[in-house]
Design a protein around this motif. Structure first.
Motif, mmCIF file in Angstrom:
data_model
loop_
_atom_site.group_PDB
_atom_site.id
_atom_site.type_symbol
_atom_site.label_atom_id
_atom_site.label_comp_id
_atom_site.label_asym_id
_atom_site.label_seq_id
_atom_site.Cartn_x
_atom_site.Cartn_y
_atom_site.Cartn_z
ATOM 1 N N LEU A 145 -12.598 -9.446 -17.535
ATOM 2 C CA LEU A 145 -11.383 -8.854 -18.092
ATOM 3 C C LEU A 145 -11.616 -8.375 -19.531
ATOM 4 O O LEU A 145 -11.216 -7.270 -19.904
ATOM 5 C CB LEU A 145 -10.246 -9.884 -18.078
ATOM 6 C CG LEU A 145 -9.477 -10.085 -16.782
ATOM 7 C CD1 LEU A 145 -8.576 -11.307 -16.896
ATOM 8 C CD2 LEU A 145 -8.651 -8.849 -16.445
ATOM 9 N N GLU A 146 -12.264 -9.220 -20.308
ATOM 10 C CA GLU A 146 -12.509 -8.884 -21.708
ATOM 11 C C GLU A 146 -13.331 -7.598 -21.828
ATOM 12 O O GLU A 146 -13.092 -6.780 -22.723
ATOM 13 C CB GLU A 146 -13.244 -10.048 -22.382
ATOM 14 C CG GLU A 146 -13.450 -9.874 -23.873
ATOM 15 C CD GLU A 146 -14.104 -11.087 -24.507
ATOM 16 O OE1 GLU A 146 -14.827 -10.915 -25.502
ATOM 17 O OE2 GLU A 146 -13.891 -12.216 -23.989
ATOM 18 N N ARG A 147 -14.277 -7.435 -20.927
ATOM 19 C CA ARG A 147 -15.133 -6.247 -20.983
ATOM 20 C C ARG A 147 -14.393 -4.967 -20.587
ATOM 21 O O ARG A 147 -14.791 -3.871 -20.966
ATOM 22 C CB ARG A 147 -16.354 -6.452 -20.088
ATOM 23 C CG ARG A 147 -17.353 -7.453 -20.684
ATOM 24 C CD ARG A 147 -18.479 -7.769 -19.734
ATOM 25 N NE ARG A 147 -19.467 -8.627 -20.388
ATOM 26 C CZ ARG A 147 -20.469 -9.242 -19.753
ATOM 27 N NH1 ARG A 147 -20.622 -9.077 -18.435
ATOM 28 N NH2 ARG A 147 -21.315 -9.994 -20.420
ATOM 29 N N GLN A 148 -13.321 -5.123 -19.804
ATOM 30 C CA GLN A 148 -12.551 -3.937 -19.405
ATOM 31 C C GLN A 148 -11.588 -3.491 -20.497
ATOM 32 O O GLN A 148 -11.255 -2.315 -20.601
ATOM 33 C CB GLN A 148 -11.741 -4.197 -18.124
ATOM 34 C CG GLN A 148 -12.511 -4.817 -16.978
ATOM 35 C CD GLN A 148 -13.794 -4.096 -16.647
ATOM 36 O OE1 GLN A 148 -13.804 -2.874 -16.485
ATOM 37 N NE2 GLN A 148 -14.886 -4.834 -16.541
ATOM 38 N N ILE A 149 -11.129 -4.446 -21.304
ATOM 39 C CA ILE A 149 -10.152 -4.134 -22.345
ATOM 40 C C ILE A 149 -10.790 -3.204 -23.378
ATOM 41 O O ILE A 149 -11.882 -3.433 -23.866
ATOM 42 C CB ILE A 149 -9.633 -5.422 -23.010
ATOM 43 C CG1 ILE A 149 -8.864 -6.253 -21.988
ATOM 44 C CG2 ILE A 149 -8.749 -5.096 -24.212
ATOM 45 C CD1 ILE A 149 -8.454 -7.616 -22.473
ATOM 46 N N GLY A 150 -10.112 -2.148 -23.687
ATOM 47 C CA GLY A 150 -10.648 -1.165 -24.607
ATOM 48 C C GLY A 150 -11.225 0.036 -23.902
ATOM 49 O O GLY A 150 -11.490 1.070 -24.526
ATOM 50 N N GLU A 151 -11.440 -0.100 -22.559
ATOM 51 C CA GLU A 151 -11.939 1.044 -21.796
ATOM 52 C C GLU A 151 -10.775 1.992 -21.476
ATOM 53 O O GLU A 151 -9.610 1.666 -21.626
ATOM 54 C CB GLU A 151 -12.585 0.560 -20.489
ATOM 55 C CG GLU A 151 -13.784 -0.351 -20.703
ATOM 56 C CD GLU A 151 -14.941 0.359 -21.373
ATOM 57 O OE1 GLU A 151 -15.066 1.584 -21.165
ATOM 58 O OE2 GLU A 151 -15.699 -0.295 -22.102
ATOM 59 N N ASP A 152 -11.096 3.172 -20.996
ATOM 60 C CA ASP A 152 -10.080 4.184 -20.709
ATOM 61 C C ASP A 152 -9.117 3.744 -19.623
ATOM 62 O O ASP A 152 -7.997 4.225 -19.542
ATOM 63 C CB ASP A 152 -10.745 5.502 -20.279
ATOM 64 C CG ASP A 152 -11.490 6.154 -21.436
ATOM 65 O OD1 ASP A 152 -12.356 6.999 -21.165
ATOM 66 O OD2 ASP A 152 -11.182 5.809 -22.593
#
Length: 266
Positions: A145-152
């Protein structure tokens, strides 16, 4: 021999969450534990903290504990829900705010399915040290989840005055829905008029403030009627109604059935 491991973790199909009627998903409510919704088919609308947006297949929504929400779910919608144990938010580094991910890459779908399957498999076939294994799997899901946050793909609501006021109202309702407070009381606490508050709620999520408040109260009433043996008079008191008779009239107007009828039919 396999066994089901007794754990506060839960993984289940979204269809099971909806069992018992649309109120189980659509009415405004919150959970005492963080949840992750993974929509694999269908579409609808979801309201988080007073803000409504559309969802489609391959949308993932993380909802922190105590966040008021509701979502449309018809027979065409499918997916999974992951319930995390309450109290482990910091240990697992789960997001503190709701997250709505629109996953367009097939690799993202595969990865999320794999992470959820790992938790489900551990719950179904857990042996020694299963609790540690579950926390480890949940930690990996949190990292994902953390890695997805900030993505488009992340749905980031625009923080304008309307969004902030609707979210503040939702938070206050979640805190005080069991009291006898009216929309006028909430509006006063927020420093606005009841008319302005309702206009903002209509703009943010398509329903007036009074409907959001009534939805939250009557979701809790239905939950208590179906999941506990509390007498109707005690439920009325717990939800701030002046009398059992007033609660019965309000409940019947909202649901089309008396509390006793609703309890008998489940």
């Amino acid at each position: 021999m396999t066994r089901t491991f007794a754990s506060p973790f839960r993984v289940m199909p979204l269809a099971r969450l909806a069992k018992g009627g649309r109120w189980r998903t659509e009415a405004m409510r919150s959970y005492g534990a963080p949840v992750l919704l993974w929509f694999t088919r269908g579409q609808g609308r979801i309201t988080l903290n007073g803000k409504t947006a559309g969802y489609t297949a391959h949308n993932c929504v993380f909802i922190p504990a105590g966040t008021m929400h509701g979502f449309e779910m018809n027979n065409a919608v499918a997916g999974m829900i992951v319930v995390f144990p309450p109290g482990l938010e910091q240990e697992l580094s789960l997001p503190e705010e709701p997250v709505h991910l629109r996953l367009t890459d097939a690799e993202q779908h595969i990865e999320l399915n794999r992470l959820i399957d790992a938790i489900q498999t551990e719950l179904e076939h857990g042996a020694a040290a299963s609790e540690r294994a579950l926390i480890s799997h949940a930690g990996l899901l949190s990292v994902w989840l953390e890695r997805q946050i900030g993505e488009d793909e992340v749905e980031t609501p625009r923080e304008d005055a309307t969004t902030r006021l609707a979210a503040a109202f939702a938070a206050l309702v979640e805190q005080d829905f069991h009291s006898a407070k009216t929309v006028r009381d909430y509006a006063k606490a927020l420093g606005v008029t009841p008319t302005h508050l309702s206009r903002v709620c209509n703009k943010a999520c398509g329903r007036p403030a009074s409907a959001i408040l009534a939805d939250r109260v009557h979701y809790e009433a239905r939950r208590l009627l179906t999941e506990t043996h509390l007498p109707v008079k005690d439920i009325a008191t717990a939800l701030g109604f002046a009398s059992p008779a007033y609660f019965t009239r309000a409940f019947a107007q909202h649901t089309g059935r008396s509390p006793s009828q609703f309890r008998r039919r489940g």
